[in-house]
Scaffold this motif. Structure first.
Motif, PDB file in Angstrom:
ATOM      1  N   SER A 260     -11.271 -77.551 -51.849  1.00 44.97           N
ATOM      2  CA  SER A 260     -11.334 -77.395 -50.092  1.00 44.97           C
ATOM      3  C   SER A 260      -9.930 -77.672 -50.094  1.00 44.97           C
ATOM      4  N   TYR A 261      -9.296 -77.019 -49.081  1.00 40.87           N
ATOM      5  CA  TYR A 261      -7.854 -77.347 -48.769  1.00 40.87           C
ATOM      6  C   TYR A 261      -7.429 -76.859 -47.292  1.00 40.87           C
ATOM      7  N   THR A 262      -6.303 -77.307 -46.880  1.00 44.30           N
ATOM      8  CA  THR A 262      -5.802 -76.834 -45.368  1.00 44.30           C
ATOM      9  C   THR A 262      -5.055 -75.672 -45.644  1.00 44.30           C
ATOM     10  N   ASP A 263      -5.262 -74.802 -44.873  1.00 44.47           N
ATOM     11  CA  ASP A 263      -4.529 -73.486 -44.852  1.00 44.47           C
ATOM     12  C   ASP A 263      -3.303 -73.460 -44.486  1.00 44.47           C
ATOM     13  N   LEU A 264      -2.245 -72.607 -45.176  1.00 42.34           N
ATOM     14  CA  LEU A 264      -0.986 -72.298 -44.254  1.00 42.34           C
ATOM     15  C   LEU A 264      -1.097 -71.551 -43.341  1.00 42.34           C
ATOM     16  N   PRO A 265      -0.110 -71.476 -42.272  1.00 40.58           N
ATOM     17  CA  PRO A 265      -0.064 -70.522 -41.217  1.00 40.58           C
ATOM     18  C   PRO A 265      -0.084 -68.853 -41.699  1.00 40.58           C
ATOM     19  N   GLU A 266      -0.465 -68.021 -40.948  1.00 41.98           N
ATOM     20  CA  GLU A 266      -0.632 -66.732 -41.456  1.00 41.98           C
ATOM     21  C   GLU A 266      -0.329 -65.845 -40.259  1.00 41.98           C
ATOM     22  N   ALA A 267       0.704 -64.998 -40.577  1.00 38.82           N
ATOM     23  CA  ALA A 267       1.277 -63.913 -39.471  1.00 38.82           C
ATOM     24  C   ALA A 267       0.865 -62.396 -39.846  1.00 38.82           C
ATOM     25  N   VAL A 268       0.604 -61.856 -38.761  1.00 39.08           N
ATOM     26  CA  VAL A 268       0.150 -60.290 -38.860  1.00 39.08           C
ATOM     27  C   VAL A 268       0.995 -59.451 -37.947  1.00 39.08           C
ATOM     28  N   LEU A 269       1.050 -58.074 -38.398  1.00 39.00           N
ATOM     29  CA  LEU A 269       1.615 -57.063 -37.311  1.00 39.00           C
ATOM     30  C   LEU A 269       0.093 -56.835 -36.658  1.00 39.00           C
ATOM     31  N   ASN A 270       0.471 -56.715 -35.217  1.00 40.19           N
ATOM     32  CA  ASN A 270      -0.832 -56.383 -34.340  1.00 40.19           C
ATOM     33  C   ASN A 270       0.047 -55.149 -33.377  1.00 40.19           C
ATOM     34  N   THR A 271      -0.740 -53.915 -33.773  1.00 42.30           N
ATOM     35  CA  THR A 271      -0.377 -52.715 -32.812  1.00 42.30           C
ATOM     36  C   THR A 271      -1.595 -52.391 -32.092  1.00 42.30           C
ATOM     37  N   VAL A 272      -2.612 -53.270 -31.880  1.00 43.78           N
ATOM     38  CA  VAL A 272      -3.831 -53.016 -30.745  1.00 43.78           C
ATOM     39  C   VAL A 272      -3.234 -53.170 -29.519  1.00 43.78           C
TER      40      VAL A 272
ATOM     41  N   ASN B   4      -0.389 -64.901 -35.103  1.00 42.58           N
ATOM     42  CA  ASN B   4      -0.649 -66.073 -35.788  1.00 42.58           C
ATOM     43  C   ASN B   4      -1.977 -66.112 -35.847  1.00 42.58           C
ATOM     44  N   VAL B   5      -2.834 -65.740 -36.857  1.00 39.19           N
ATOM     45  CA  VAL B   5      -4.212 -65.698 -36.913  1.00 39.19           C
ATOM     46  C   VAL B   5      -4.751 -66.821 -37.622  1.00 39.19           C
ATOM     47  N   SER B   6      -3.925 -67.950 -37.705  1.00 37.64           N
ATOM     48  CA  SER B   6      -4.496 -69.350 -38.305  1.00 37.64           C
ATOM     49  C   SER B   6      -4.454 -70.391 -37.421  1.00 37.64           C
ATOM     50  N   MET B   7      -4.945 -71.367 -37.955  1.00 36.85           N
ATOM     51  CA  MET B   7      -5.005 -72.769 -37.000  1.00 36.85           C
ATOM     52  C   MET B   7      -3.788 -73.570 -37.088  1.00 36.85           C
ATOM     53  N   SER B   8      -2.807 -72.972 -37.895  1.00 35.01           N
ATOM     54  CA  SER B   8      -1.491 -73.957 -38.145  1.00 35.01           C
ATOM     55  C   SER B   8      -0.438 -73.153 -37.067  1.00 35.01           C
ATOM     56  N   ASN B   9       0.630 -73.904 -36.757  1.00 41.00           N
ATOM     57  CA  ASN B   9       1.676 -73.275 -35.816  1.00 41.00           C
ATOM     58  C   ASN B   9       2.653 -72.708 -36.897  1.00 41.00           C
ATOM     59  N   LEU B  10       3.143 -71.490 -36.422  1.00 45.42           N
ATOM     60  CA  LEU B  10       4.328 -70.905 -37.184  1.00 45.42           C
ATOM     61  C   LEU B  10       5.793 -71.378 -36.671  1.00 45.42           C
TER      62      LEU B  10
ATOM     63  N   ASN C 183       8.419 -62.521 -41.470  1.00 39.11           N
ATOM     64  CA  ASN C 183       8.539 -63.413 -42.322  1.00 39.11           C
ATOM     65  C   ASN C 183       9.187 -62.751 -43.679  1.00 39.11           C
ATOM     66  N   PRO C 184      10.297 -62.115 -43.958  1.00 38.68           N
ATOM     67  CA  PRO C 184      10.574 -61.380 -45.422  1.00 38.68           C
ATOM     68  C   PRO C 184      10.942 -62.732 -46.171  1.00 38.68           C
ATOM     69  N   ASP C 185      10.880 -62.448 -47.526  1.00 36.28           N
ATOM     70  CA  ASP C 185      11.254 -63.208 -48.581  1.00 36.28           C
ATOM     71  C   ASP C 185      10.444 -64.619 -48.430  1.00 36.28           C
ATOM     72  N   GLU C 186       9.579 -64.613 -47.717  1.00 31.08           N
ATOM     73  CA  GLU C 186       8.760 -66.210 -47.489  1.00 31.08           C
ATOM     74  C   GLU C 186       9.976 -67.078 -46.861  1.00 31.08           C
TER      75      GLU C 186
ATOM     76  N   PRO D  14       6.868 -70.670 -45.419  1.00 35.08           N
ATOM     77  CA  PRO D  14       5.493 -70.857 -46.032  1.00 35.08           C
ATOM     78  C   PRO D  14       4.332 -70.212 -45.245  1.00 35.08           C
ATOM     79  N   GLU D  15       3.772 -69.230 -45.680  1.00 35.89           N
ATOM     80  CA  GLU D  15       2.344 -68.517 -45.333  1.00 35.89           C
ATOM     81  C   GLU D  15       1.601 -68.150 -46.444  1.00 35.89           C
ATOM     82  N   GLN D  16       0.204 -67.778 -45.962  1.00 36.27           N
ATOM     83  CA  GLN D  16      -0.556 -67.487 -46.807  1.00 36.27           C
ATOM     84  C   GLN D  16      -0.306 -66.302 -47.727  1.00 36.27           C
ATOM     85  N   PHE D  17       0.179 -65.149 -46.885  1.00 33.13           N
ATOM     86  CA  PHE D  17       0.348 -63.970 -47.534  1.00 33.13           C
ATOM     87  C   PHE D  17       1.228 -62.980 -47.197  1.00 33.13           C
ATOM     88  N   SER D  18       1.978 -61.933 -47.770  1.00 33.90           N
ATOM     89  CA  SER D  18       2.917 -61.486 -47.258  1.00 33.90           C
ATOM     90  C   SER D  18       2.790 -59.887 -47.070  1.00 33.90           C
ATOM     91  N   PHE D  19       1.677 -59.584 -47.940  1.00 33.25           N
ATOM     92  CA  PHE D  19       1.505 -58.193 -48.236  1.00 33.25           C
ATOM     93  C   PHE D  19       0.999 -57.625 -46.663  1.00 33.25           C
TER      94      PHE D  19
END
Length: 816
Positions: free
Chosen positions: A455-467, A491-497, A551-554, A557-562
């Protein structure tokens, strides 16, 4: 959620959130991510347009009734497509529990909320593929998750198909029993049999290493045996002093070979008793003969019972040794028959015999892929079963992995089933890896790993939204048109970016790249910001690809970049149309040889059809004034478009996108040629050659006789004359009279129109009527041109014309 090389496959299962009792904001699947508080999101990326989940380990979820499966196409700007999604409790997807759906999605986000009541600690497998793949290839790709009531977010393995994704060494999970088991290993029993003399003696090697030889002070002739438990395949050593008739002589060490004499019936009976009564069925038995130059294993003395002992196990060549004993090797599994049988060609030859057998190994290892990334590490939990303290040995190890992929050992021999991980700095080790080693040398049965989870605390996570906020101006642009794209960054996470860096790349077909970076505002948890990118295409020409990466080249820190990328193609059509150039002198287009004022207003205009790239620089104009001096080329002067005699007016919407040069020189009397050329903003010339016009300048104020044309006339005639110099009459008129001098018509300045230096042709066309509008009779009439500066104007002589005038009077003829 993003991208990759052609074979790159990435996936993530995103955060798990605590929620209140408010309705699920993603009940309608087209709602935006910024509204998606209180859901469990699971995301993966696609290769081309086929979604490929790849999650070797599971994430725990807390809100089992609010679970939405989410996927990323790997390209946030992809168009609308349909996707097949299935969920089941087995990765075979063949149970009655299975649910399926076809989801339509636009852009990078695919969402599905199955109608399931999740059971605690049940692992659920799900898979997806493009329903209508762009490239004609569609294949299922799998992922999974587990519901655990007391874990907010983290990683878990507890099922067969999860463990199958780990790395193992001599350890596997049986697909039928679902138990851990040691792998089969190859064990080599090798015998080299030769008559014992001098330095030669029979040898036994185990797993390619020498184990024992028949060279000791035991027996000179007889049989040697090697015994092995089929479970372990380890040779059973013969105790010092021997047992069950084994005669070790004066050898004072345990050896893996058991010597038995065969020179009398009593010793042979000991062999029969030992093999029949002491060796368990199923054990492997290897027998090889021992003899020297004066003593051998006496097959000529053997009773039938001893021959039959081996023949019943499959020996066929043993009785052939009665008259000619030769080195011999025979192996069998008691009760199951022969393994193989070997005999030397002659007594002087050696025989080599190798027996390769398979049995379970006694130790193994399982190692996870990397776990994380995490913002903070909480705890490790694990459980085992089928553990026997007297037999089983195990060791659970924990490794930290830094951003460079380097590993450090953080803990070994973890016996605490609730192991605190808070001592690990997640900034130093954003990833972890687990490893378990097990050993059982007695029964060779591995303990079972019921589960291990982190169990751990997640990093923030950003995503492109085109909806919600997506607009792309056009995929085909005219050169100089602004490329314009808008979208949201969520930002789809519970942590601020922190402040979000965005990289925009424009790549041509030769992989030349234009990079623009811009830092946006911070993004609070479960919210988003709008983004817009504009770029002037005036320097572009052809087919391009726009690549957007958040968030290029990290950068942070965030969870995923792909899942941070979007790709679009667009075409810029070059401007290859020439601008239109026009030249006027005091508002008039002149012909070669015309006369102009010594102080003219020469106006050169450039009009271009490209409304995106305007002519805004006087350097786009090129002017040359040539003064004729009697030589072939004359004297050429380049006109400084930034000089005091030039006024530049840039193109704009107000002047119909026309740029203008107003050139006001002061010219001496003489002959001149003007050359004019222009460029539009994209470099197109107004023509292949410069515009050219020649003209004359007179400094004296002169006026020619006034002609009427045509003459005679029937319907109308105009008045033509030439003026030079810099003084223009303000009042002027033409009087028409009969031959007797009677004035029948006066044409005023207002009717004749404005005058200019050079040739003047009246705007007015006289129709041959008098001042009352009555048509004059056919015949000859006189006319004369009067000005208010008549005395100041000298006569401008026109050869061949002046002979028809007398004292300024001309004649006109009306013929109807």
């Amino acid at each position: 959620m993003a991208a990759a090389g052609e074979n790159e496959i990435e996936v993530f299962l995103d955060h798990v959130f605590e929620i209140d009792e408010t309705p699920n904001p993603l009940a309608e699947m087209n709602n935006s991510l910024k509204d998606s508080y209180g859901i469990d999101a699971y995301k993966f990326f696609v290769l081309n347009d086929n979604p490929i989940p790849f999650a070797p380990a599971e994430f725990a979820i807390t809100n089992k009734d609010q679970t939405v499966l989410m996927a990323s196409t790997g390209n946030g700007f992809i168009g609308t497509s349909t996707y097949d999604i299935e969920i089941d409790t087995t990765e075979l997807f063949d149970s009655p529990f299975k649910q399926s759906a076809v989801v339509e999605a636009h852009g990078g986000l695919i969402q599905w909320q199955p109608n399931i009541q999740y059971d605690n600690e049940q692992v659920y497998y799900w898979r997806t593929k493009a329903a209508d793949p762009e490239f004609g290839i569609s294949f299922w790709n799998n992922s999974s998750f587990v519901f655990i009531e007391d874990i907010s977010s983290g990683w878990n393995q507890s099922d067969l198909y999860q463990y199958l994704k780990d790395d193992t060494d001599n350890l596997s999970v049986d697909s039928t029993t679902r138990n851990f088991d040691y792998d089969l290993a190859n064990y080599e029993f090798k015998f080299v049999n030769i008559v014992r003399q001098g330095g030669d003696f029979p040898e036994f090697s185990y797993n390619t290493s020498f184990s024992a030889g028949a060279f000791g002070n035991d027996i000179g002739g007889g049989l040697y045996f090697v015994f092995a438990d089929p479970t372990k395949l380890i040779p059973i050593p013969c105790p010092i002093g021997g047992v069950f008739g084994a005669d070790t002589g004066s050898v004072d060490t345990e050896r893996d070979i058991w010597p038995f004499r065969t020179n009398d019936a009593g010793h042979r009976q000991e062999i029969l008793d030992f093999i029949n009564n002491q060796v368990p069925d199923g054990y492997y038995v290897f027998m090889f003969t021992v003899q020297n130059s004066f003593n051998h294993y006496n097959p000529n003395l053997w009773e039938d019972e001893l021959f039959e002992l081996f023949e019943n196990e499959g020996a066929t060549m043993l009785r052939n040794q009665i008259d000619d004993p030769k080195p011999y090797v025979f192996g069998f599994q008691k009760g199951s028959g022969a393994l193989n049988e070997f005999v030397a060609p002659t007594v002087d030859d050696q025989v080599s015999a190798i027996f390769n057998l398979e049995a379970k190994w006694f130790e193994g290892e399982i190692s996870t892929k990397k776990i994380g990334p995490a913002k903070a590490w909480n705890k490790l939990e694990w459980e085992i079963s089928d553990y026997t303290q007297s037999e089983d040995i195990f060791d659970i190890k924990l490794f930290g992995i830094d951003d460079e992929g380097e590993e450090d050992t953080l803990a070994t021999n973890i016996v605490n089933k609730n192991f605190d991980l808070s001592f690990i700095n997640a900034s130093e080790y954003p990833y972890l890896r687990l490893e378990m080693f097990t050993r059982d040398t007695i029964s060779r049965t591995s303990l079972d790993l019921d589960y291990w989870r982190v169990s751990y605390t997640d990093l923030p996570e950003a995503v492109l939204n085109t909806v919600d906020n997506y607009a792309f101006h056009a995929d085909t642009l005219e050169q100089g048109e602004i490329m314009d794209i808008s979208f949201n960054i969520d930002n789809v996470s519970m942590s601020n970016l922190d402040s979000m860096l965005v990289r925009y790349s424009i790549v041509d077909q030769k992989n030349n790249e234009i990079i623009v970076e811009d830092r946006k505002s911070p993004i609070q948890m479960l919210s988003g910001i709008p983004d817009r990118f504009e770029y002037d295409t005036k320097e572009l020409d052809g087919l391009y690809q726009l690549r957007v990466e958040i968030n290029p080249d990290e950068d942070q820190p965030e969870q995923f970049s792909f899942n941070n990328r979007g790709i679009l193609s667009f075409l810029v059509r070059a401007d290859d149309i020439n601008p239109l150039l026009d030249v006027t002198f005091d508002g008039i287009r002149i012909l070669d040889g015309d006369i102009i004022s010594p102080a003219p207003m020469i106006k050169i205009t450039l009009t271009d059809e490209n409304r995106n790239q305007l002519i805004e620089d006087p350097e786009n104009f090129f002017l040359t004034l040539i003064t004729e001096d009697g030589s072939q080329d004359g004297i050429a002067t380049e006109i400084d478009v930034n000089g005091p005699e030039v006024n530049f007016i840039p193109a704009s919407e107000e002047n119909n996108y026309t740029a203008c040069i107003e050139y006001t020189p002061t010219l001496a009397a003489g002959e001149y040629t003007l050359l004019a050329q222009g460029l539009d903003a994209t470099g197109n010339f107004s023509g292949d050659h410069a515009y050219s016009v020649s003209f004359n300048v007179f400094e004296d104020n002169l006026i020619s006789n006034v002609l009427n044309y045509p003459n005679p006339f029937s319907t109308s005639t105009q008045f033509v004359f030439t003026l030079t110099g810099d003084q223009m009459p303000q009042d002027y008129h033409v009087k028409i009279m009969t031959l007797s001098g009677k004035i029948v018509r006066e044409i005023t300045a207002g009717e004749l129109g404005p005058l200019r230096v050079g040739v003047n042709r009246s705007e007015y066309k006289w129709d041959g009527t008098d001042e009352f509008g009555t048509k004059l009779a056919n015949g000859v009439y006189l006319y004369k041109f009067y000005t208010d500066i008549q005395e100041e104007l000298d006569e401008f002589t026109i050869d061949g014309v002046d002979q028809y005038f007398k004292e300024g009077f001309g004649k006109l003829v009306i013929m109807r």
